[in-house]
Write a protein that holds these residues in place. Structure first.
Motif, PDB file in Angstrom:
ATOM      1  N   THR A 126      36.615  43.084  34.775  1.00  0.00           N
ATOM      2  CA  THR A 126      35.184  43.032  34.498  1.00  0.00           C
ATOM      3  C   THR A 126      34.800  41.777  33.726  1.00  0.00           C
ATOM      4  N   GLU A 127      35.726  41.222  32.946  1.00  0.00           N
ATOM      5  CA  GLU A 127      35.450  40.013  32.181  1.00  0.00           C
ATOM      6  C   GLU A 127      36.604  39.033  32.357  1.00  0.00           C
ATOM      7  N   ARG A 128      36.282  37.760  32.191  1.00  0.00           N
ATOM      8  CA  ARG A 128      37.315  36.736  32.314  1.00  0.00           C
ATOM      9  C   ARG A 128      38.327  36.812  31.193  1.00  0.00           C
ATOM     10  N   ARG A 129      37.921  37.367  30.053  1.00  0.00           N
ATOM     11  CA  ARG A 129      38.843  37.421  28.917  1.00  0.00           C
ATOM     12  C   ARG A 129      40.044  38.310  29.180  1.00  0.00           C
ATOM     13  N   GLU A 130      39.902  39.238  30.136  1.00  0.00           N
ATOM     14  CA  GLU A 130      41.034  40.101  30.450  1.00  0.00           C
ATOM     15  C   GLU A 130      42.191  39.331  31.077  1.00  0.00           C
ATOM     16  N   GLN A 186      45.299  41.837  45.470  1.00  0.00           N
ATOM     17  CA  GLN A 186      45.233  43.134  44.789  1.00  0.00           C
ATOM     18  C   GLN A 186      46.631  43.643  44.450  1.00  0.00           C
ATOM     19  N   ARG A 187      47.585  43.438  45.371  1.00  0.00           N
ATOM     20  CA  ARG A 187      48.947  43.888  45.102  1.00  0.00           C
ATOM     21  C   ARG A 187      49.576  43.109  43.953  1.00  0.00           C
ATOM     22  N   LEU A 188      49.369  41.798  43.932  1.00  0.00           N
ATOM     23  CA  LEU A 188      49.924  40.985  42.849  1.00  0.00           C
ATOM     24  C   LEU A 188      49.291  41.347  41.503  1.00  0.00           C
ATOM     25  N   PHE A 189      48.001  41.653  41.502  1.00  0.00           N
ATOM     26  CA  PHE A 189      47.357  42.021  40.241  1.00  0.00           C
ATOM     27  C   PHE A 189      47.922  43.342  39.710  1.00  0.00           C
ATOM     28  N   GLU A 190      48.114  44.312  40.613  1.00  0.00           N
ATOM     29  CA  GLU A 190      48.687  45.586  40.170  1.00  0.00           C
ATOM     30  C   GLU A 190      50.122  45.411  39.698  1.00  0.00           C
ATOM     31  N   GLU A 191      50.831  44.433  40.258  1.00  0.00           N
ATOM     32  CA  GLU A 191      52.225  44.230  39.881  1.00  0.00           C
ATOM     33  C   GLU A 191      52.350  43.557  38.511  1.00  0.00           C
ATOM     34  N   PHE A 192      51.463  42.612  38.210  1.00  0.00           N
ATOM     35  CA  PHE A 192      51.594  41.830  36.981  1.00  0.00           C
ATOM     36  C   PHE A 192      50.523  42.141  35.947  1.00  0.00           C
ATOM     37  N   GLN A 193      49.752  43.206  36.124  1.00  0.00           N
ATOM     38  CA  GLN A 193      48.645  43.429  35.199  1.00  0.00           C
ATOM     39  C   GLN A 193      49.114  43.784  33.787  1.00  0.00           C
ATOM     40  N   LEU A 198      47.376  35.862  35.198  1.00  0.00           N
ATOM     41  CA  LEU A 198      46.900  34.834  36.113  1.00  0.00           C
ATOM     42  C   LEU A 198      48.011  33.859  36.497  1.00  0.00           C
ATOM     43  N   GLY A 199      48.876  33.522  35.541  1.00  0.00           N
ATOM     44  CA  GLY A 199      49.973  32.605  35.846  1.00  0.00           C
ATOM     45  C   GLY A 199      50.941  33.178  36.866  1.00  0.00           C
ATOM     46  N   LYS A 205      37.483  35.839  42.518  1.00  0.00           N
ATOM     47  CA  LYS A 205      37.792  36.866  43.512  1.00  0.00           C
ATOM     48  C   LYS A 205      38.232  38.162  42.825  1.00  0.00           C
ATOM     49  N   LEU A 206      38.988  38.065  41.740  1.00  0.00           N
ATOM     50  CA  LEU A 206      39.385  39.272  41.010  1.00  0.00           C
ATOM     51  C   LEU A 206      38.166  40.000  40.455  1.00  0.00           C
ATOM     52  N   MET A 207      37.183  39.245  39.981  1.00  0.00           N
ATOM     53  CA  MET A 207      35.968  39.874  39.473  1.00  0.00           C
ATOM     54  C   MET A 207      35.134  40.448  40.611  1.00  0.00           C
ATOM     55  N   ALA A 208      35.105  39.755  41.763  1.00  0.00           N
ATOM     56  CA  ALA A 208      34.340  40.272  42.901  1.00  0.00           C
ATOM     57  C   ALA A 208      34.942  41.554  43.453  1.00  0.00           C
TER      58      ALA A 208
END
Length: 1208
Positions: free
Chosen positions: A932-936, A892-899, A905-906, A924-927
């Motif tokens: 909400t979608e893989r395209r994001e 969750q921290r990495l996603f907020e940092e690189f969103q 994803l890379g 896991k990101l979707m769970a």
């Protein structure tokens, strides 16, 4: 030593003079201070220990409770303090501490609690509590205040805490029929009348809020009791208890007399002062000589090679689980009181209380794991009702299919948690044991209902059994529990109850099948669907011809139909819809599926439908002219359909192809989606019984059989009955031919008291007779004794080895011939050292013989000795499945940092600690709800303006196939090394196109010719080194001149380096740019050639000839190499820039078909979809005017680039 403040506070409570307690004026404030001290105690519970050592509860609090009940504030405060002081030690410390210091504090607190329990075993203390509770319950709900409810709850909690204190076996050492401290406590509760108040709380509908407290107290009251023995207490049953004791004593007496007789026969009449030494012939010692025995001959039978050896210590993690609950017979008066309490509870309270507790559990009003008290009460009171006077109406609340389902759900949940939560596996195993006991009692009660004289009761039993036997989960439960039985977590009592429950279930099921004739049951099968790793390969569907000749043969007939229907424009809009509106895939991404549907229609001979689909798809997706332009002629439509027919389009795997991939299910890297299919089938009892014919089940039964002396007669009967079913009913006697079981038979047959185990002795002789009869035919049976066997080995032992090879089993893989083994060995030796490819995949591609799976090839490599273990071929990143809480927080921290970055994803995959596959991280990101979608998570790419040169849309057809394939590739599972390879190749391979030359030309014009020449020489030098050494590593670019230093700091020069694939320095760790290790020598020379000016192209040939024929100095060697590479690159570019023909779509489809053929002949290369750097060519795209008939905005172009082999 006691704290001074704590000592002063305790001294201010009062003093005891004789039997009278005199309280001090500050007594109430002192009690509140003690409560405050307990609230702020440390982790060693120092305040609690000091108060226990000072015996404050015995000398002060209990006298205040009994003598000053009229002082309500003081009474409430003392009750509150007592509840805190008597809190269980497990709640104080969380669990049993493992550190010695904390374990000492834990045991000290437990000792003080046992002293409190002994003090409370008096009628006076419980008399005060019961009187106070009675007065509070007399108040109506409108008169009762909040303080009254709190006092009721605290009194119940105090009683619960006192009853919860475990007994001290070292101090009590009580025998059966003796009054222990717990019995004294129960007798004090009975004399004070508190048991009647508990019955009132359990039966009153107005007091349902205390139902869980009451149930917990009742469970602690009957903690050490056996319901069958309790139901038999009375004058009529004393003779039965006496006869049981006499039988046990008789067995012990027989064993003792037999041992005395054996010793007397072994010893000679005349004593010899010299025992003598003997040689045991045929038994070798450590050397080559026979064993010398230095004791008397009567001790020879006890000789063992292990005599004198130190017993091997078993680690704690491998020790068998210990029994925690012990049952004992209380004093007779206590048992009579408990029997009467159970009878009244069943008569008036059971159904109401169990319904209330079940409602609390379902509405989640209870605390965690409170359902264990529910299942204990269910098992205990239903067993008491069955053993006393069986009346099903008294337990009707828990006698239903819903109760079976509730218990089975909890049992399955505990079973799964025991397998996943290994740290708390012992606790989950105890809860599972409670659920199993409840399930066993439900089955026993239903079985007892069959013998009832009431027809309605028998009909209810039939309905319940019909529902239970129909559902598959109830039948599969016992198999799962046997297969996952773990002696380290589950005690021997759990195995005993599991064996007895299985015996009862099989007996009921067999009787039910006989009475019904034929039984139809539910069957659930998990159908596994897999996502293919590569979607760009044509599928092997049944309706697709294998060769181009067949396609050419079918085309003339289709062309005639298309010519007839080609002039019908009404087919284009109203006939068919080219997309699936209900699909989760967006309409924009269904173009590839529409193209596949058109091809399927053509292959099926449905030309009108194919033409309608083509025209409808053209209306839905007009961009790029993928399905032809709007003003396309009928002849061009027919030609486009011909190209589609012969194209190797990417296909999703159909569900009918799943059955042919049973062997591939073992591949861990493929993502599996399980779909449960429910059907019905006729039940066969013997087929169900065969499910138990496996080594894991037999091992569990043999383990329980080892303790036949401690087992009850019923338990031994259950063990023998199950083994007899396997050996006699299924004709699988060889399943029990095991050396450890034969050793147990030897011990049983030589037991002096074997007469008491007639059933076991008869079964042992039956198995031994079958074994010796088999050895007359199969001498290898003696060797087979060393191993546990499955059904296949049993069949081979009895019918002959190799009998399975000629059987009807289609799943057995074909045998390997010597030629195939030699070819496998050659392929493995040829591909094992090739970097960047999987050796098993390479062998699969080059093996021309019978089709083999990955699993078969790996096992054969291990058998041939080419590999040490199957684990050597496991792909990385697939064994991690579970996510811990810390890993989820890190994700969750990495996603907020690189969103906000271009490649979310890379960046996450580079920085995450526990390396996982791309698909696992996306799931896991979707769970977690972060996307909400893989395209994001797709890599963001900027679209540039570029002219289009394909009026008929053939180039767009190539682009969209590759684009859809790239998006689908996000869902495949890759290892971390493959993804880093893709990243490095993306930077390297995408640099040899036009924007690199444009940047180099601009830098030449700005005066950076010398730095460019230096960079060119560096690339060539690195290529030469890598060719000579045969290995590669990243090389830093170190500028030694001022001019080169300035160039390295120039922004445009750095942009050129990035285009070439040169890696920038890591922040805080590196200083120089580096040429990555992934770039091959051939590619480095191409990059070097792309740095030269275009104006030098005419001068290359004469200069190169002069350099070749003339003498080269050491300084000009690199320039000659650069000129050679540049000339080669120019020639290749000229060949690529030649006209492709009239139709780009035709060239694309022909190229795809050719690639499909080559792919069947050659080893599969890893493919990557890389963005063309032409989309970065912004200035050139703006300067050129778009051609007539071409769209102004062109979609991103993607090239299908093959990785260079390591040998290039």
């Amino acid at each position: 030593m006691m704290n001074c403040e704590l000592l002063a506070t305790c001294g201010a409570l009062g003093y005891l003079e004789g039997d009278t307690y005199h309280k001090e004026p500050d007594c109430l404030e002192s009690v509140k201070d003690l409560i405050r001290y307990l609230r702020h105690e440390d982790e060693t519970r120092d305040v609690r220990q000091q108060l226990g050592a000072a015996q404050i509860l015995q000398s002060d609090l209990l006298p205040i409770l009994t003598q000053h009940r009229q002082d309500k504030p003081l009474f409430d405060a003392v009750i509150r303090l007592m509840v805190n002081l008597t809190q269980p030690a497990l709640l104080c410390f969380g669990s049993v501490p493992k550190e010695p210091s904390f374990r000492h504090h834990f045991l000290q607190v437990l000792t003080y609690l046992q002293a409190y329990k002994e003090t409370f075993a008096s009628e006076k203390a419980f008399g005060v509590l019961s009187e106070t509770l009675y007065e509070l319950l007399q108040l109506g709900w409108e008169e009762r205040q909040e303080e009254d409810n709190l006092l009721i709850e605290r009194i119940l909690l105090l009683v619960r805490n006192i009853l919860h204190v475990p007994a001290d076996p070292d101090q009590e050492k009580s025998i059966d029929d003796d009054a222990s401290v717990h019995d004294q406590l129960l007798w004090a509760i009975h004399l004070s009348g508190l048991d009647d108040l508990l019955l009132f709380l359990a039966s009153s509908s107005a007091e349902q809020q205390w139902s869980l407290h009451v149930l917990e107290i009742i469970s602690l009251m009957f903690r050490d009791q056996n319901p069958e023995q309790l139901a038999g207490v009375g004058q009529g049953h004393l003779a039965q208890e006496r006869s049981t004791d006499v039988a046990e004593l008789e067995v012990l007496r027989q064993r003792e007399m037999a041992e005395k007789k054996t010793r007397a026969l072994q010893r000679g009449n005349r004593h010899s002062r010299f025992g003598g030494s003997y040689i045991v012939q045929g038994l070798k010692s450590i050397g080559e000589r026979d064993v010398i025995f230095h004791k008397g001959l009567h001790n020879l039978q006890n000789y063992s090679s292990d005599m004198g050896k130190q017993r091997r210590r078993v680690p704690k993690r491998r020790q068998a689980a210990q029994e925690l609950s012990t049952q004992r017979r209380s004093a007779l008066n206590v048992r009579l009181f408990l029997r009467d309490f159970c009878s009244e509870f069943l008569e008036n309270c059971y159904n109401r209380l169990m319904g209330s507790v079940k409602d609390h559990l379902l509405r989640e009003k209870a605390q965690q794991h409170d359902e264990t008290y529910y299942m204990w009460a269910l098992a205990f009171f239903m067993a008491f009702n069955r053993a006393a006077t069986f009346r099903p109406g008294l337990v009707s609340e828990t006698l239903s299919v819903r109760t079976f389902h509730f218990v089975e759900q909890n049992l399955t949940n505990y079973y799964e948690m025991m397998l996943t939560d290994r740290k708390e596996a012992v606790s989950w195993a105890r809860r599972m044991h409670l659920a199993l006991k409840a399930y066993q009692e439900l089955l026993a009660t239903v079985n007892e209902m069959d013998t009832s004289s009431d027809e309605a009761v028998r009909e209810s039993s039939r309905i319940i059994k019909n529902n239970i036997f129909y559902v598959m989960e109830y039948r599969e439960l016992f198999l799962a529990l046997f297969r996952k039985f773990d002696e380290r977590c589950q005690p021997r009592s759990f195995l005993r109850d599991l064996v007895e429950t299985t015996h009862l279930f099989l007996k009921m099921l067999e009787r039910f099948c006989r009475s019904r004739g034929n039984l139809v049951v539910q069957n659930k099968r998990k159908k596994r669907k897999k996502k293919k790793k590569a979607l760009d390969q044509p599928s092997a569907s049944n309706n697709i011809p294998c060769s181009l000749e067949e396609l050419e043969a079918t085309w003339p007939a289709l062309a005639e139909q298309l010519l007839c229907y080609g002039q019908a424009p009404q087919l284009s809009l109203d006939s068919v819809v080219p997309f699936d509106a209900a699909s989760e895939v967006p309409v924009e991404e269904q173009r590839a599926e529409a193209m596949v549907r058109i091809q399927d229609c053509l292959l099926a001979g449905q030309a009108p439908q194919a033409l309608s689909l083509l025209r409808s798809a053209r209306e839905v997706w007009p961009e790029g002219d993928v399905f032809g332009c709007q003003d396309i002629s009928p002849e061009e439509e027919i030609q486009l359909l011909k190209q589609i027919l012969s194209a190797p389009l990417p296909r999703q795997q159909g569900p009918e192809e799943q059955g042919a991939e049973e062997e591939d299910e073992e591949e861990e890297e493929e993502e599996e989606l399980q779909v449960v299919q429910v059907s019905e089938k006729e039940f066969n009892f013997l087929d169900y019984l065969r499910r138990f014919a496996c080594s894991t089940v037999v091992r569990a039964y043999v383990l329980l059989m080892r303790s036949y002396k401690q087992n009850s007669a019923h338990t031994n009967h259950c063990v023998v009955k199950m083994l007899h079913r396997l050996a006699h009913d299924l004709k699988m006697e060889a399943l029990l031919f095991q050396l450890s079981l034969f050793c147990l038979f030897n011990r049983l047959l030589s037991d002096p008291a074997a007469g008491a185990y007639k059933e076991l002795v008869t079964f042992a002789r039956y198995i031994l007779a079958k074994f010796f009869a088999l050895t007359a035919v199969n001498q290898k049976a003696f060797v087979e004794l060393l191993f546990w066997k499955n059904t296949a080995v049993v069949r081979e032992m009895t019918e002959g080895y190799g009998s399975l090879d000629g059987g009807s089993s289609s799943r057995r893989p074909p045998m390997w011939s010597p030629e195939e083994e030699a070819q496998l060995r050659e392929l493995y030796l040829a591909h094992k050292d090739v970097e960047g490819q999987d050796v098993v995949d390479a062998i699969l591609a080059h093996l021309p013989t019978a089709p083999r799976t990955r699993k078969q090839i790996i096992h054969q490599l291990v058998r041939l000795g080419l590999a040490d273990s199957v684990k050597d071929f496991q792909r990385k990143g697939t064994h991690i499945v579970l996510w811990t809480e810390d890993q989820e927080l890190e994700l969750q921290r990495l996603f907020e940092e690189f969103q906000d970055s271009d490649d979310v994803l890379g960046h996450i995959m580079k920085n995450i600690t526990a390396k996982r596959s791309r698909a696992r991280i996306v799931d896991k990101l979707m769970a977690l709800g972060l996307v909400t979608e893989r395209r994001e998570l797709y890599k963001k790419r900027r679209k540039k303006l570029a002219p289009s040169s394909s009026p008929n849309g053939e180039e767009s057809l190539k682009n969209f196939c590759k684009e859809d394939t790239e998006e689908d590739n996000l869902s495949e599972e890759k290892s971390e090394e493959e993804e880093e390879e893709d990243l490095g190749a993306d930077q390297a391979q995408g640099s040899s196109v036009l924007p690199t030359e444009d940047l180099g030309q601009n830098l030449h014009q700005e005066g950076f010719s010398a730095p460019l020449l230096w960079l060119q020489n560096c690339l060539i030098r690195v290529a030469d080194d890598r060719e000579e050494d045969g290995c590669s590593q990243s090389v830093p670019l170190v500028p030694l001149t001022e001019e080169n230093e300035e160039a390295m700091e120039n922004e445009q020069f750095q942009q050129l380096l990035s285009k070439l694939g040169v890696q920038p320095p890591a922040s805080g760790q590196e200083t120089f740019w580096r040429i990555p290790a992934k770039l091959s020598p051939t590619h480095l020379r191409r990059l070097a050639a792309s740095l030269s000016q275009r104006k030098e192209e005419e001068k290359l040939q004469p200069e190169l000839e002069l350099e070749i024929h003339g003498e080269q100095g050491p300084g000009e060697e690199h320039r000659a190499q650069a000129l050679r590479a540049l000339l080669l690159a120019r020639k290749k570019k000229a060949g690529l820039a030649s006209p492709e023909g009239n139709s780009r779509t035709a060239s694309l489809l022909k190229e795809g078909a050719t690639d499909g053929k080559e792919q069947l002949k050659a080893a599969p290369k890893k493919r990557q979809l890389l963005d063309s750097d032409e989309e970065q060519e912004e200035d050139e795209g703006r300067s050129k005017a778009p051609e007539v008939g071409a769209p102004g905005i062109q979609k991103k172009k993607r090239f299908h680039i093959e990785d260079e082999d390591e040998t290039d």
